[in-house]
Write a protein that holds these residues in place. Sequence first.
Motif, mmCIF file in Angstrom:
data_model
loop_
_atom_site.group_PDB
_atom_site.id
_atom_site.type_symbol
_atom_site.label_atom_id
_atom_site.label_comp_id
_atom_site.label_asym_id
_atom_site.label_seq_id
_atom_site.Cartn_x
_atom_site.Cartn_y
_atom_site.Cartn_z
ATOM 1 N N GLY A 53 0.807 -1.213 0.000
ATOM 2 C CA GLY A 53 0.000 0.000 0.000
ATOM 3 C C GLY A 53 0.844 1.269 0.000
ATOM 4 O O GLY A 53 0.770 2.089 -0.918
ATOM 5 N N MET A 54 1.640 1.445 1.044
ATOM 6 C CA MET A 54 2.379 2.711 1.181
ATOM 7 C C MET A 54 3.505 2.820 0.161
ATOM 8 O O MET A 54 3.715 3.887 -0.434
ATOM 9 N N ASP A 107 9.897 -5.348 -4.531
ATOM 10 C CA ASP A 107 8.973 -6.022 -3.610
ATOM 11 C C ASP A 107 8.985 -7.515 -3.933
ATOM 12 O O ASP A 107 9.284 -7.915 -5.065
ATOM 13 N N ASP A 146 13.447 -10.728 -2.873
ATOM 14 C CA ASP A 146 13.310 -10.874 -1.418
ATOM 15 C C ASP A 146 14.374 -10.020 -0.724
ATOM 16 O O ASP A 146 15.578 -10.240 -0.908
ATOM 17 N N LEU A 147 13.931 -9.082 0.081
ATOM 18 C CA LEU A 147 14.865 -8.179 0.775
ATOM 19 C C LEU A 147 15.733 -8.888 1.802
ATOM 20 O O LEU A 147 16.747 -8.339 2.235
ATOM 21 N N VAL A 150 10.434 0.943 2.920
ATOM 22 C CA VAL A 150 9.021 0.910 3.307
ATOM 23 C C VAL A 150 8.541 -0.509 3.634
ATOM 24 O O VAL A 150 7.615 -0.696 4.421
ATOM 25 N N TYR A 167 7.876 -8.007 15.783
ATOM 26 C CA TYR A 167 7.623 -6.808 14.961
ATOM 27 C C TYR A 167 7.960 -5.555 15.758
ATOM 28 O O TYR A 167 8.640 -4.644 15.270
ATOM 29 N N LYS A 199 10.869 -2.922 14.819
ATOM 30 C CA LYS A 199 10.530 -1.540 14.470
ATOM 31 C C LYS A 199 11.238 -0.549 15.391
ATOM 32 O O LYS A 199 11.544 0.579 14.984
ATOM 33 N N SER A 214 -3.222 2.215 9.574
ATOM 34 C CA SER A 214 -3.552 2.811 8.272
ATOM 35 C C SER A 214 -4.149 1.775 7.328
ATOM 36 O O SER A 214 -3.774 0.601 7.357
ATOM 37 N N SER A 266 -4.406 -0.272 4.333
ATOM 38 C CA SER A 266 -3.474 -0.799 3.324
ATOM 39 C C SER A 266 -3.645 -2.310 3.314
ATOM 40 O O SER A 266 -4.292 -2.860 4.202
ATOM 41 N N GLN A 289 -3.520 -4.227 6.526
ATOM 42 C CA GLN A 289 -4.682 -4.237 7.434
ATOM 43 C C GLN A 289 -5.918 -4.790 6.722
ATOM 44 O O GLN A 289 -7.044 -4.375 7.026
HETATM 45 N N1 LIG Z 1 -0.617 -0.290 7.578
HETATM 46 C C1 LIG Z 1 -0.405 0.002 8.853
HETATM 47 O O1 LIG Z 1 -1.363 0.091 9.649
HETATM 48 C C2 LIG Z 1 0.979 0.265 9.349
HETATM 49 C C3 LIG Z 1 1.124 0.811 10.632
HETATM 50 C C4 LIG Z 1 2.398 1.058 11.129
HETATM 51 C C5 LIG Z 1 3.513 0.774 10.355
HETATM 52 N N2 LIG Z 1 3.355 0.247 9.100
HETATM 53 C C6 LIG Z 1 4.585 -0.006 8.341
HETATM 54 O O2 LIG Z 1 4.546 0.725 7.148
HETATM 55 C C7 LIG Z 1 5.234 0.043 6.111
HETATM 56 C C8 LIG Z 1 4.350 -0.129 4.891
HETATM 57 O O3 LIG Z 1 3.230 -0.913 5.271
HETATM 58 P P1 LIG Z 1 1.941 -1.102 4.368
HETATM 59 O O4 LIG Z 1 0.790 -0.744 5.206
HETATM 60 O O5 LIG Z 1 2.118 -0.456 3.057
HETATM 61 O O6 LIG Z 1 1.958 -2.692 4.241
HETATM 62 P P2 LIG Z 1 1.783 -3.637 2.962
HETATM 63 O O7 LIG Z 1 1.656 -5.015 3.506
HETATM 64 O O8 LIG Z 1 0.731 -3.120 2.090
HETATM 65 O O9 LIG Z 1 3.189 -3.459 2.234
HETATM 66 C C9 LIG Z 1 4.386 -4.005 2.711
HETATM 67 C C10 LIG Z 1 5.120 -4.591 1.527
HETATM 68 O O10 LIG Z 1 6.376 -5.113 1.974
HETATM 69 C C11 LIG Z 1 6.636 -6.229 1.147
HETATM 70 N N3 LIG Z 1 7.580 -7.164 1.728
HETATM 71 C C12 LIG Z 1 7.447 -7.862 2.875
HETATM 72 N N4 LIG Z 1 8.472 -8.691 3.045
HETATM 73 C C13 LIG Z 1 9.292 -8.524 1.978
HETATM 74 C C14 LIG Z 1 10.518 -9.103 1.574
HETATM 75 N N5 LIG Z 1 11.107 -10.039 2.320
HETATM 76 N N6 LIG Z 1 11.084 -8.708 0.423
HETATM 77 C C15 LIG Z 1 10.477 -7.738 -0.347
HETATM 78 N N7 LIG Z 1 9.325 -7.165 -0.017
HETATM 79 C C16 LIG Z 1 8.728 -7.537 1.134
HETATM 80 C C17 LIG Z 1 5.294 -6.915 0.999
HETATM 81 O O11 LIG Z 1 5.257 -7.797 -0.100
HETATM 82 C C18 LIG Z 1 4.347 -5.743 0.881
HETATM 83 O O12 LIG Z 1 4.046 -5.453 -0.468
HETATM 84 C C19 LIG Z 1 5.682 -1.294 6.715
HETATM 85 O O13 LIG Z 1 7.025 -1.193 7.125
HETATM 86 C C20 LIG Z 1 4.763 -1.443 7.917
HETATM 87 O O14 LIG Z 1 5.343 -2.251 8.919
HETATM 88 C C21 LIG Z 1 2.124 -0.005 8.587
#
Ligand SMILES: NC(=O)c1ccc[n+]([C@@H]2O[C@H](COP(=O)([O-])OP(=O)(O)OC[C@H]3O[C@@H](n4cnc5c(N)ncnc54)[C@H](O)[C@@H]3O)[C@@H](O)[C@H]2O)c1
Length: 250
Positions: free
Chosen positions: A17-18, A37, A58-59, A85, A154, A158, A187, A189, A192
Motif C-alpha cells: 500500500g504505502m 517487492d 526478497d529483501l 518501506v 515486529y 521496528k 492505516s 493498506s 490491514q
Molecule cells: N498499515 C499500517 O497500519 C501500518 C502501521 C504502522 C507501520 N506500518 C509499516 O509501514 C510500512 C508499509 O506498510 P503497508 O501498510 O504499506 O503494508 P503492505 O503489507 O501493504 O506493504 C508491505 C510490503 O512489503 C513487502 N515485503 C514484505 N516482506 C518482503 C521481503 N522479504 N522482500 C520484499 N518485499 C517484502 C510486501 O510484499 C508488501 O508489499 C511497513 O514497514 C509497515 O510495517 C504499517
Amino acid sequence: MLDFADKVAFVTGAGGGMGFRIACDLINHGARVMMFDIKPRPGEIPGSSEQSFYLQGDLTDEPAVAAAVKKAVELFGGIDYLANVAGALWFERDKSALEIDLDAWDQVMAINLKSMVHTARNVVPHLRKRGGGAMVHFSSTQCLRGDPAPQDAYQAAKAGVVAFSKSLAIQLAGDKIRSNVIYPGPSESPMQDRWQANPDARAATARAIPLGRVGTVADMSNACLFLLSDRASFITGTELLVDGGLLAKP
Ligand SMILES: NC(=O)c1ccc[n+]([C@@H]2O[C@H](COP(=O)([O-])OP(=O)(O)OC[C@H]3O[C@@H](n4cnc5c(N)ncnc54)[C@H](O)[C@@H]3O)[C@@H](O)[C@H]2O)c1
C-alpha cells in the motif's frame, strides 16, 4: 510542489500500500524509481516506461538486493534516495516474546530490520557518489508502547529501525546524507486487510484516533516525500509520527 526531477529513488515495499503510493507520487513529481517487492506489481505505474522499473525479489536475500541496486544504477545512472518501506506483520505467528517460535522471531527481524541493513549498505555508496541524498525508514507506532495482544518480534524490529536510522544519520551527516524515520499509525493498506472482514474493528480504531480516522497511504506518502525532499534539508536523525494524534493521547 515538490520537485524530484533528475532524482532517482530506490523504494522497497513498492508492491504494498504505502510503498506503491510513494513510488507513484515520486514518479508523478519527476523522479525515476526502482520499485522492489517480493509481490507482483499491484497496479498501473504512472509516468513513462523509462521512469520506473519494478523488480520482484526478497529483501532478506542480500545478493538479490545488491543486484537490484546495481540494476537501478545501470538503468538510471545513480541513486539519490532510499525509501525503506517494506515490512511484515504476522498476526498469527508473531506473539509474546515469552512464547513465540524462535524461527518466526528471526524471520520477522530479518524482514523488518535486517532487510534495511541490506538496502542501506548497498545504496549508501551511490548516495555518496552523488554528493549526498536522503533515506526514510518505516517504523511503527507499535514500537512505542506495550500491547496486551503483543507482536513482540515486529515491535522490537521496528524499535531497531529507529536506532539504526539515528546511528546512520550521525555516521553519514558529513556526506550530506540524511536519515529519518516515519512512525505510521494504523492505516488502510493491504497490511490491514483484516479490516475488510471486520469493519467494526476498523471503526473502533478510527474512534481511538484523535483525528477520528485511520491513516491513508497518501498520508504516509506525503510525509515520506517531504522528508526525502530538500524542504527537509536540515532534518536528520529524527522521527515523524504520522498517527492522527494517537500517541499524543494521555
Ligand atoms: N498499515 C499500517 O497500519 C501500518 C502501521 C504502522 C507501520 N506500518 C509499516 O509501514 C510500512 C508499509 O506498510 P503497508 O501498510 O504499506 O503494508 P503492505 O503489507 O501493504 O506493504 C508491505 C510490503 O512489503 C513487502 N515485503 C514484505 N516482506 C518482503 C521481503 N522479504 N522482500 C520484499 N518485499 C517484502 C510486501 O510484499 C508488501 O508489499 C511497513 O514497514 C509497515 O510495517 C504499517
